[in-house]
Design a protein around this motif. Structure first.
Motif, PDB file in Angstrom:
ATOM      1  N   THR A  53       1.332  -1.000  -0.106  1.00 12.15           N
ATOM      2  CA  THR A  53       0.280  -0.443  -0.257  1.00 12.15           C
ATOM      3  C   THR A  53       0.930   1.424   0.105  1.00 12.15           C
ATOM      4  N   GLY A  54       0.093   2.494  -0.772  1.00  9.46           N
ATOM      5  CA  GLY A  54       0.807   3.810  -0.614  1.00  9.46           C
ATOM      6  C   GLY A  54      -0.161   4.707  -0.223  1.00  9.46           C
ATOM      7  N   SER A  55       0.183   5.514   0.152  1.00  3.97           N
ATOM      8  CA  SER A  55      -1.461   6.554   0.515  1.00  3.97           C
ATOM      9  C   SER A  55      -1.957   6.742  -0.164  1.00  3.97           C
ATOM     10  N   ASN A  56      -2.136   6.982  -1.114  1.00  6.45           N
ATOM     11  CA  ASN A  56      -3.043   6.582  -3.030  1.00  6.45           C
ATOM     12  C   ASN A  56      -3.285   5.861  -3.803  1.00  6.45           C
ATOM     13  N   TRP A  57      -2.334   5.094  -3.167  1.00  2.00           N
ATOM     14  CA  TRP A  57      -3.273   3.517  -4.226  1.00  2.00           C
ATOM     15  C   TRP A  57      -2.404   2.028  -3.700  1.00  2.00           C
ATOM     16  N   ALA A  58      -2.877   0.714  -4.174  1.00  2.00           N
ATOM     17  CA  ALA A  58      -2.687  -0.510  -2.841  1.00  2.00           C
ATOM     18  C   ALA A  58      -2.442  -1.320  -4.421  1.00  2.00           C
ATOM     19  N   GLN A  59      -1.382  -2.270  -4.250  1.00  2.00           N
ATOM     20  CA  GLN A  59      -1.024  -3.662  -5.391  1.00  2.00           C
ATOM     21  C   GLN A  59      -1.971  -4.357  -4.324  1.00  2.00           C
ATOM     22  N   VAL A  60      -2.438  -5.665  -5.709  1.00  2.00           N
ATOM     23  CA  VAL A  60      -3.449  -6.351  -5.376  1.00  2.00           C
ATOM     24  C   VAL A  60      -2.897  -7.594  -5.708  1.00  2.00           C
ATOM     25  N   ARG A  61      -2.578  -9.181  -5.231  1.00  2.00           N
ATOM     26  CA  ARG A  61      -2.074 -10.416  -6.053  1.00  2.00           C
ATOM     27  C   ARG A  61      -3.778 -10.751  -6.080  1.00  2.00           C
ATOM     28  N   SER A  62      -3.767 -11.559  -7.465  1.00  2.00           N
ATOM     29  CA  SER A  62      -5.454 -12.569  -8.006  1.00  2.00           C
ATOM     30  C   SER A  62      -4.261 -13.153  -7.735  1.00  2.00           C
ATOM     31  N   ILE A  63      -6.058 -14.595  -7.460  1.00  2.00           N
ATOM     32  CA  ILE A  63      -5.751 -15.650  -7.241  1.00  2.00           C
ATOM     33  C   ILE A  63      -5.013 -16.031  -8.173  1.00  2.00           C
ATOM     34  N   ILE A  64      -5.658 -15.775  -8.965  1.00  2.00           N
ATOM     35  CA  ILE A  64      -4.736 -16.269 -11.030  1.00  2.00           C
ATOM     36  C   ILE A  64      -2.517 -16.155 -10.391  1.00  2.00           C
ATOM     37  N   ASP A  65      -2.487 -15.776 -10.045  1.00  2.00           N
ATOM     38  CA  ASP A  65      -0.809 -15.291  -9.458  1.00  2.00           C
ATOM     39  C   ASP A  65      -0.603 -16.667  -9.086  1.00  2.00           C
ATOM     40  N   ASP A  66       0.846 -16.921  -9.537  1.00  2.00           N
ATOM     41  CA  ASP A  66       1.559 -18.293  -9.232  1.00  2.00           C
ATOM     42  C   ASP A  66       1.494 -19.066  -7.696  1.00  2.00           C
ATOM     43  N   GLU A  67       1.530 -17.360  -7.425  1.00  2.00           N
ATOM     44  CA  GLU A  67       1.943 -17.206  -6.182  1.00  2.00           C
ATOM     45  C   GLU A  67       0.616 -17.501  -4.844  1.00  2.00           C
ATOM     46  N   SER A  68      -0.212 -17.096  -5.441  1.00  2.00           N
ATOM     47  CA  SER A  68      -1.218 -17.144  -4.983  1.00  2.00           C
ATOM     48  C   SER A  68      -2.390 -18.647  -4.415  1.00  2.00           C
ATOM     49  N   ASN A  69      -2.228 -19.292  -3.499  1.00  2.00           N
ATOM     50  CA  ASN A  69      -3.399 -20.133  -2.978  1.00  2.00           C
ATOM     51  C   ASN A  69      -4.353 -19.565  -2.218  1.00  2.00           C
ATOM     52  N   VAL A  70      -5.837 -20.113  -2.378  1.00  2.00           N
ATOM     53  CA  VAL A  70      -6.030 -20.369  -1.040  1.00  2.00           C
ATOM     54  C   VAL A  70      -7.314 -21.346  -0.298  1.00  2.00           C
ATOM     55  N   SER A  71      -7.759 -20.965   0.604  1.00  2.00           N
ATOM     56  CA  SER A  71      -8.028 -22.240   0.807  1.00  2.00           C
ATOM     57  C   SER A  71      -9.817 -22.202   0.396  1.00  2.00           C
ATOM     58  N   VAL A  72     -10.908 -23.670   0.443  1.00  2.00           N
ATOM     59  CA  VAL A  72     -11.906 -23.036  -0.265  1.00  2.00           C
ATOM     60  C   VAL A  72     -12.562 -23.766  -0.218  1.00  2.00           C
ATOM     61  N   MET A  73     -14.026 -24.111  -0.106  1.00  2.00           N
ATOM     62  CA  MET A  73     -14.792 -25.617  -0.143  1.00  2.00           C
ATOM     63  C   MET A  73     -15.750 -24.842  -1.089  1.00  2.00           C
ATOM     64  N   LEU A  74     -16.390 -26.570  -0.810  1.00  2.00           N
ATOM     65  CA  LEU A  74     -17.308 -26.249  -1.882  1.00  2.00           C
ATOM     66  C   LEU A  74     -19.280 -26.025  -0.999  1.00  2.00           C
ATOM     67  N   SER A  75     -19.979 -25.148  -1.788  1.00  2.00           N
ATOM     68  CA  SER A  75     -20.784 -24.248  -1.700  1.00  2.00           C
ATOM     69  C   SER A  75     -22.103 -25.202  -0.392  1.00  2.00           C
ATOM     70  N   LYS A  76     -21.930 -25.990  -1.640  1.00  2.00           N
ATOM     71  CA  LYS A  76     -23.399 -26.883  -0.842  1.00  2.00           C
ATOM     72  C   LYS A  76     -22.578 -28.340   0.221  1.00  2.00           C
ATOM     73  N   SER A  77     -21.669 -27.894   0.445  1.00  2.58           N
ATOM     74  CA  SER A  77     -20.997 -29.614   1.001  1.00  2.58           C
ATOM     75  C   SER A  77     -20.258 -29.252   2.416  1.00  2.58           C
ATOM     76  N   SER A  78     -19.810 -28.082   1.868  1.00  4.47           N
ATOM     77  CA  SER A  78     -18.471 -27.307   2.425  1.00  4.47           C
ATOM     78  C   SER A  78     -17.288 -27.731   2.905  1.00  4.47           C
ATOM     79  N   GLU A  79     -16.867 -29.265   2.471  1.00  8.87           N
ATOM     80  CA  GLU A  79     -15.764 -29.484   1.725  1.00  8.87           C
ATOM     81  C   GLU A  79     -15.051 -28.894   1.544  1.00  8.87           C
ATOM     82  N   THR A  80     -13.745 -29.027   2.185  1.00 10.38           N
ATOM     83  CA  THR A  80     -12.766 -27.644   2.241  1.00 10.38           C
ATOM     84  C   THR A  80     -11.757 -28.397   0.899  1.00 10.38           C
ATOM     85  N   PHE A  81     -10.842 -27.597   0.250  1.00  8.55           N
ATOM     86  CA  PHE A  81     -10.006 -27.695  -0.100  1.00  8.55           C
ATOM     87  C   PHE A  81      -8.477 -26.862  -0.868  1.00  8.55           C
ATOM     88  N   MET A  82      -7.623 -26.807  -1.547  1.00 11.21           N
ATOM     89  CA  MET A  82      -6.867 -25.549  -2.185  1.00 11.21           C
ATOM     90  C   MET A  82      -7.151 -24.888  -3.663  1.00 11.21           C
TER      91      MET A  82
END
Length: 285
Positions: free
Chosen positions: A166-195
């Protein structure tokens, strides 16, 4: 002495000669109509076609001048019409841009309503990394607007990424498609978790890899909705990520992996919402 070759005429002889000449003029005058007719006929035969030619040339020049006048008028009208077309085209393009912008803002508004429990700040994307994909990008809001590192970023119906700098009037965002991105998710209908993780290979197909899905109920199917999980350390729970594209059983016969299609279009990001509440803060509240 030499003799005079011309006989000497007396006055009466001159009188007779002058009388004959005068009579000749009189007779010629009286017969002028008869004599003039063939002359006029010959003159008409020669002069009339010439006069007609002159008239034709005059008419041609007149028509040509009128034609050039018409050409000039048509050229002026054509130029004016082109200017009108250019103006209408520009106005139409502006209208289309305005409609697209309105559609994006309406979508952002619906997203804001869908996650009304979270406080948010709207921001515009002002730059991105090289390439066709928005792997990392910069927005026009920063610490002066309450933005801080690890805040979640959403847009186009679901999760976009996370603030990394971040800066005073800007911020950098890493999207979930970036190679360094890892997100814990789950199936909406069953709450089974995975990555899920970003991948250059799958990113080129517009998909994300997922793995370690324990589908104990054997209910996971292509098309199932995937959301952020409650066990993620940085991402708030329940944010839509995408939909399963394909799924297969791993070699260990215990877990499943595959790919999913993200809900957001990472080739065209314009406006986003930054959730101004960190995961830790939410959990501690």
């Amino acid at each position: 002495m030499k003799k005079n070759r011309f006989p000497k005429l007396k006055s009466k002889h001159y009188l007779v000669i002058m009388t004959i000449i005068a009579l000749g003029f009189i007779i010629t005058s009286l017969a002028s109509d008869k004599v003039a007719y063939p002359i006029r006929a010959v003159a008409g035969y020669i002069i009339t076609p010439f006069q007609n030619g002159i008239n034709d040339i005059g008419n041609f020049l007149t028509d040509t001048a009128a034609g050039w006048q018409d050409v000039r008028e048509l050229a002026a009208e054509n130029k004016e019409l082109k200017q009108q077309i250019d103006t209408l085209t520009e106005q139409n393009n502006q209208l289309l841009q305005a409609q697209k912008e309105l559609a994006r803002l309406e979508e952002l508004y619906r997203l804001d309503e869908a996650y009304s429990d979270y406080p948010k700040v709207a921001a515009q994307v002002i730059s991105k990394d090289p390439g066709n994909w928005y792997s990392t990008f910069v927005i026009d809001k920063g610490t002066a607007d309450g933005i801080s590192v690890d805040m979640n970023v959403i847009g186009q119906g679901g999760l976009i990424g996370i603030v990394t700098e971040t800066g005073s009037n800007w911020a950098q965002v890493r999207s979930i498609i970036d190679d360094e991105s890892n997100v814990s998710v789950m199936l909406s209908k069953s709450s089974e978790t995975f990555m899920i993780s970003g991948s250059l290979l799958e990113k080129n197909n517009g998909r994300l890899n997922f793995f370690q899905l324990n589908d104990t109920d054997e209910t996971a199917r292509a098309g199932d909705a995937v959301v952020t999980s409650h066990i993620s350390s940085k991402f708030l729970p329940g944010i839509l990520v995408g939909y399963i594209s394909d799924i297969s059983l791993d070699a260990n016969k215990l877990t499943k992996s595959g790919t999913l299609v993200p809900v957001a279009d990472f080739t065209d990001l314009r406006e986003v919402l930054v959730i101004t509440e960190l995961k830790q803060t939410k959990e501690n509240s």
